[in-house]
Write an enzyme that holds these catalytic residues in place. Structure first.
Site, mmCIF file in Angstrom:
data_model
loop_
_atom_site.group_PDB
_atom_site.id
_atom_site.type_symbol
_atom_site.label_atom_id
_atom_site.label_comp_id
_atom_site.label_asym_id
_atom_site.label_seq_id
_atom_site.Cartn_x
_atom_site.Cartn_y
_atom_site.Cartn_z
ATOM 1 N N ARG A 173 0.836 -1.194 0.000
ATOM 2 C CA ARG A 173 0.000 0.000 0.000
ATOM 3 C C ARG A 173 0.880 1.256 0.000
ATOM 4 O O ARG A 173 2.055 1.204 0.345
ATOM 5 C CB ARG A 173 -0.910 0.026 1.231
ATOM 6 C CG ARG A 173 -1.839 -1.170 1.357
ATOM 7 C CD ARG A 173 -2.638 -1.083 2.642
ATOM 8 N NE ARG A 173 -3.588 -2.184 2.782
ATOM 9 C CZ ARG A 173 -3.327 -3.327 3.381
ATOM 10 N NH1 ARG A 173 -2.112 -3.540 3.900
ATOM 11 N NH2 ARG A 173 -4.243 -4.271 3.468
ATOM 12 N N LYS A 199 -2.058 -1.662 7.574
ATOM 13 C CA LYS A 199 -3.418 -1.142 7.725
ATOM 14 C C LYS A 199 -4.256 -2.005 8.653
ATOM 15 O O LYS A 199 -5.037 -1.482 9.462
ATOM 16 C CB LYS A 199 -4.080 -1.060 6.343
ATOM 17 C CG LYS A 199 -5.499 -0.528 6.370
ATOM 18 C CD LYS A 199 -6.068 -0.485 4.974
ATOM 19 C CE LYS A 199 -7.522 0.006 4.983
ATOM 20 N NZ LYS A 199 -8.111 0.038 3.627
ATOM 21 N N HIS A 218 -3.573 3.613 -5.723
ATOM 22 C CA HIS A 218 -4.006 2.316 -5.179
ATOM 23 C C HIS A 218 -4.268 1.304 -6.288
ATOM 24 O O HIS A 218 -4.260 0.090 -6.035
ATOM 25 C CB HIS A 218 -5.269 2.505 -4.336
ATOM 26 C CG HIS A 218 -5.516 1.394 -3.364
ATOM 27 N ND1 HIS A 218 -4.748 1.197 -2.235
ATOM 28 C CD2 HIS A 218 -6.438 0.400 -3.359
ATOM 29 C CE1 HIS A 218 -5.185 0.152 -1.583
ATOM 30 N NE2 HIS A 218 -6.213 -0.356 -2.236
ATOM 31 N N HIS A 224 -4.021 -9.326 2.618
ATOM 32 C CA HIS A 224 -5.471 -9.365 2.731
ATOM 33 C C HIS A 224 -5.875 -10.419 3.761
ATOM 34 O O HIS A 224 -5.391 -11.550 3.718
ATOM 35 C CB HIS A 224 -6.110 -9.696 1.383
ATOM 36 C CG HIS A 224 -6.078 -8.555 0.414
ATOM 37 N ND1 HIS A 224 -5.104 -8.420 -0.548
ATOM 38 C CD2 HIS A 224 -6.893 -7.480 0.276
ATOM 39 C CE1 HIS A 224 -5.328 -7.319 -1.246
ATOM 40 N NE2 HIS A 224 -6.405 -6.735 -0.769
ATOM 41 N N TYR A 284 -9.640 -7.069 -5.537
ATOM 42 C CA TYR A 284 -8.410 -6.467 -6.045
ATOM 43 C C TYR A 284 -7.864 -7.199 -7.272
ATOM 44 O O TYR A 284 -6.825 -6.850 -7.791
ATOM 45 C CB TYR A 284 -7.328 -6.485 -4.952
ATOM 46 C CG TYR A 284 -7.472 -5.390 -3.934
ATOM 47 C CD1 TYR A 284 -6.618 -4.287 -3.924
ATOM 48 C CD2 TYR A 284 -8.471 -5.442 -2.970
ATOM 49 C CE1 TYR A 284 -6.753 -3.287 -2.982
ATOM 50 C CE2 TYR A 284 -8.615 -4.432 -2.021
ATOM 51 C CZ TYR A 284 -7.754 -3.364 -2.037
ATOM 52 O OH TYR A 284 -7.889 -2.366 -1.107
#
Length: 324
Positions: free
Chosen positions: A194, A219, A277, A303, A312
């Site tokens: 990211r 994140k 992104h 993820h 994604y």
């Protein structure tokens, strides 16, 4: 209403449960005594609530912002959402705000062309506020957000950069002396990291010999190791030679500064609707096109669920044709 039942000890047990309040219970030898106690307790609870000054939605949002949001990993977006809700919601009492009000807010946002995904994020924030006000602050006895039908999520973004766009970005970064920006783009594609993870990446967290980068601050709050391709190692090595600081991309002190640089480059090149992104989307799709399975890709990208990873992933049709 109170619940009264006969225990196997032949005692009558009265139980009073109210959302946001501690459960009250007491045993009696006679049913009439249990009934009398329950009526008195319910009357006391009702009187207490009537004499309590009702707290409002804005009060709850303010308290949520001051007490809860500071514990979030990223506070900027959460604070913005609270400010937005305060601007668009009347300051009802928490117990006066019903599911009809929540549904009216949902419909108002839908009629203004806001996507279902955005509205659901707003409703999620409001629902968390009601939950905390009910369970921890005892300011409310309901969560009306859970009683309404949520709007459908919009179509998932499928944007991937074309080869021509990547060449254009590379040339523009080279000509405008923005080599670090191009290296950020390359690393995002090579690793699936990211933007925030790349900006916070430090040199001591990278092992070029072992071809791995260690991310302690992600994140979802979980650390992970990211395998590095040979090209990723080359990019990092070149960046390390030019940047003496501990952080690999110390040219930008914040995400806002980086986004401004990226947007200026896209504007100069005429490239539209290509978010940074999207390079993470590109990475996940390429990993699948290389033949990695979903668990391997999830380990790289971080993820936590395969459902979110699916959003994604956009494998090019021509690649599927080659495979079959």
């Amino acid at each position: 209403m109170a619940s009264i039942y006969k225990h196997r000890s032949n005692k009558w047990v009265a139980v009073i449960r109210r959302t946001g309040l501690k459960t009250r219970t007491k045993s009696f030898s006679k049913y009439t005594d249990a009934k009398h106690w329950a009526v008195e307790q319910e009357s006391t609870i009702s009187t207490s609530r009537q004499n309590t000054t009702p707290h409002t939605i804005h009060e709850a949002l303010d308290r949520y912002q001051s007490e809860v949001i500071p514990h979030y990993k990223s506070t900027k977006t959460a604070r913005w959402e609270v400010s937005f809700l305060k601007r668009h919601l009347m300051d009802h009492g928490l117990n006066e705000f019903q599911s009809t009000h929540a549904a009216a807010y949902r419909d108002y946002r839908l009629n203004n062309g806001v996507s279902g995904s955005s509205i659901n994020r707003e409703l999620n924030t409001l629902s968390r506020v009601f939950d905390i006000a009910m369970k921890e602050w005892q300011w409310s006895d309901q969560n009306p957000i859970k009683q309404i039908t949520r709007p459908r999520h919009g179509k998932h973004r499928t944007r991937r950069p074309t080869q021509e766009e990547l060449i254009t970005l590379h040339n523009e970064c080279h000509q405008s002396n923005n080599e670090s920006l191009w290296r950020m783009i390359e690393l995002a594609i090579e690793t699936g990291m990211r933007q925030g993870e790349l900006l916070s990446l430090t040199k001591d967290a990278i092992n070029l010999n072992g071809r791995v980068a260690y991310l302690s601050d992600t994140k979802n709050g979980e650390a992970r190791e990211v395998p590095l391709s040979r090209r990723a190692c080359e990019v990092i090595s070149n960046q390390t030679k030019e940047v003496p600081d501990k952080r690999l991309f110390s040219q930008w002190s914040s995400g806002d500064g980086f986004r401004s640089t990226y947007k200026r480059v896209c504007k100069r090149t005429g490239i539209s609707d290509l978010r940074f992104h999207d390079f993470r989307h590109e990475a996940a799709s390429r990993f699948f096109e290389m033949g990695l399975n979903q668990f391997q890709v999830a380990a790289i990208t971080g993820h936590k669920s395969l459902q979110s990873l699916h959003r994604y992933t956009h494998i090019k049709t021509e690649h599927l044709i080659d495979l079959i």
